[in-house]
Design an enzyme around this catalytic site. Structure first.
Site, short mmCIF file in Angstrom:
data_model
loop_
_atom_site.label_atom_id
_atom_site.label_comp_id
_atom_site.label_asym_id
_atom_site.label_seq_id
_atom_site.Cartn_x
_atom_site.Cartn_y
_atom_site.Cartn_z
N LYS A 1 -6.90 40.79 49.37
CA LYS A 1 -8.07 41.01 48.49
C LYS A 1 -7.61 41.49 47.11
CE LYS A 1 -12.35 42.24 47.20
NZ LYS A 1 -13.33 41.24 46.81
N CYS B 1 -13.39 37.48 38.08
CA CYS B 1 -14.37 38.20 38.91
C CYS B 1 -15.69 38.33 38.15
CB CYS B 1 -13.86 39.59 39.30
SG CYS B 1 -15.13 40.47 40.26
O1 RRO Z 1 -15.26 41.70 44.76
C1 RRO Z 1 -16.04 40.89 44.22
O2 RRO Z 1 -17.21 41.18 43.91
C2 RRO Z 1 -15.60 39.54 43.87
C3 RRO Z 1 -14.42 39.23 43.26
BR1 RRO Z 1 -13.11 40.48 42.88
C4 RRO Z 1 -14.17 37.90 42.85
O3 RRO Z 1 -13.14 37.55 42.28
N1 RRO Z 1 -15.13 36.97 43.10
C5 RRO Z 1 -16.27 37.28 43.72
O4 RRO Z 1 -17.11 36.40 43.92
N2 RRO Z 1 -16.50 38.56 44.12
#
Ligand code: RRO
Length: 409
Positions: free
Chosen positions: A46, A134
């Site tokens: 993650k 993100c």
């Molecule tokens: O953690 C998130 O809200 C998230 C991330 Br880091 C990302 O790169 N893409 C996404 O859809 N959610």
């Protein structure tokens, strides 16, 4: 002779060209070990921040109508040190011998540079994916939509002269000039970039709950990243365009709406060196990698391909001959491309009535068992007997960080 589904990413051999996307079910060694034990060719953690964080308020994920999923997780993760610790790497990877990749998404450039420096000296990490896409951090626009900022970030990163290979995760682009501008920046730093992963979720989508007349998730006014089958065609276009525009030394990794071996095949045809699976991994768990790899093998066998290299990047131009071949094949199998042809496809063996009856009975059963029909902050829930919506709210989240139930990030 067995089929060869292997590929090479960041100079490391992956036994199969299918692996997990950074995102759901990748936040803990427990979750990652399930990926390592499957037919996934690699394991990707993650996106991490410098410190552990819980992410956005719940409910922050929603699976709608089987076509798309929405999330505004807000980067819940255990902090970069966790993903780099030898304990985590051993617990995650076991004896699998597969490449282990980490992902980072710092709050600012300084955070990203600090994490990259740390990563560079850690044994057992095959590469790092820098998330420039993100959509869910409140107050932080998507970096890779601002080409000057993207250039500044990559300039600073390239000056680190990292030993570890670097991938970048890109958002979807939708217009010719944007594809060209993004590729130009990436090509400028080609000596520092091993691969570009296209695409992250389609940012700032909104699912509306008709019954409650409100958004389906809570953070950011209900706006979140859209994923799943709804984004597959956008993802395919991004992979194809990026493959056409990027320097050949930069691999393209395809990601977005992959559910089947056939989906993976399409990404490979468009030039993907490997294919990541995110939302389907979230819904189905790590066994999806066994299934998708098996389906890809079956399709390759049917088509007479022995290795991925035989068809990768070989999407043909549209032709009358191809269209006619495809039409004939669809007729033989009872399917079709046009609405009229599709209307002839029967709905299951017994038609649609048994499906409605079973759905109705299942709805009553769930309601009796006390499942929530209105959504909200629940682990599983919601059946609307007369609607077509079977929704699962925060199914994976199970419970909040530090809550009683175990939670897979
Ligand atoms: O953690 C998130 O809200 C998230 C991330 Br880091 C990302 O790169 N893409 C996404 O859809 N959610």
């Amino acid at each position: 002779m067995p089929l060869d589904l292997s590929t090479t990413i960041c100079g490391k051999k992956l036994s199969t060209c299918i692996y997990n996307a950074s995102g759901p079910r990748t936040g803990s060694s427990d979750a990652l070990s399930k990926v390592a034990s499957s037919r996934s060719g690699a394991v990707l953690a993650k996106s991490a921040t410098v410190n552990e964080q819980t992410g956005n308020p719940l409910p922050r994920t929603f699976q709608a109508d089987g076509k798309g999923s929405l999330n505004s997780e807000g980067l819940p993760n255990k902090g970069i040190d966790y993903y780099l610790s030898q304990d985590t790497i051993e617990e995650s990877m076991g004896e699998s011998g597969k490449p282990y990749f980490v992902s980072i998404s710092g709050h600012n450039l300084a955070d990203n540079l600090a994490m990259l420096k740390k990563i560079d000296s850690v044994d057992g990490v095959s590469g790092v994916e820098l998330n420039l896409a993100c959509p869910n951090v409140i107050g932080h626009p998507i970096i890779a939509y601002d080409f000057d900022q993207m250039d500044a970030v990559l300039s600073a990163v390239s000056k680190l002269k990292l030993q570890k290979p670097l991938g970048v995760k890109l958002p979807p682009y939708f217009d010719g000039p944007h594809f060209a501008a993004a590729a130009k920046v990436l090509n400028k730093y080609k000596s520092s970039i091993s691969y570009a992963a296209s695409i992250n979720t389609v940012g700032n989508a909104l699912v509306v709950d008709t019954v409650a007349e409100m958004p389906a998730i809570s953070p950011k006014g209900g706006f979140g990243g859209l994923s799943g089958p709804a984004v597959k065609y956008t993802a395919l276009a991004n992979v194809k365009k990026m493959r056409d525009l990027l320097d050949e030394t930069i691999d393209v990794v395809g990601v977005g709406g992959v559910e089947t071996g056939e989906d993976a095949f399409q990404f490979l045809l468009c030039g993907a060196a490997a294919v990541q699976v995110g939302t389907k991994h979230w819904i189905e768990g790590a066994k999806c990698f066994d299934r998708i790899v098996g389906e890809l093998e079956e399709l390759m066998e049917k088509k007479g391909y022995k290795s991925v290299g035989e068809f990768r990047g070989k999407l043909k131009p549209w032709s009358k001959e191809g269209a006619s071949k495809s039409r004939k094949a669809k007729k033989m199998s009872g399917g079709g491309n046009t609405r009229a042809e599709q209307a002839k496809i029967p709905v299951g063996k017994g038609g649609i009535l048994p499906t409605i009856i079973v759905s109705f009975l299942l709805g009553l059963l769930l309601a009796t068992a006390g499942f929530s029909a209105a959504g909200g902050d629940v682990t599983m829930g919601g059946f609307v007997p007369f609607g077509s919506l079977l929704k699962i709210h925060d199914g994976l989240e199970g419970a909040r960080m530090g809550g009683k139930k175990k939670r897979e990030l």
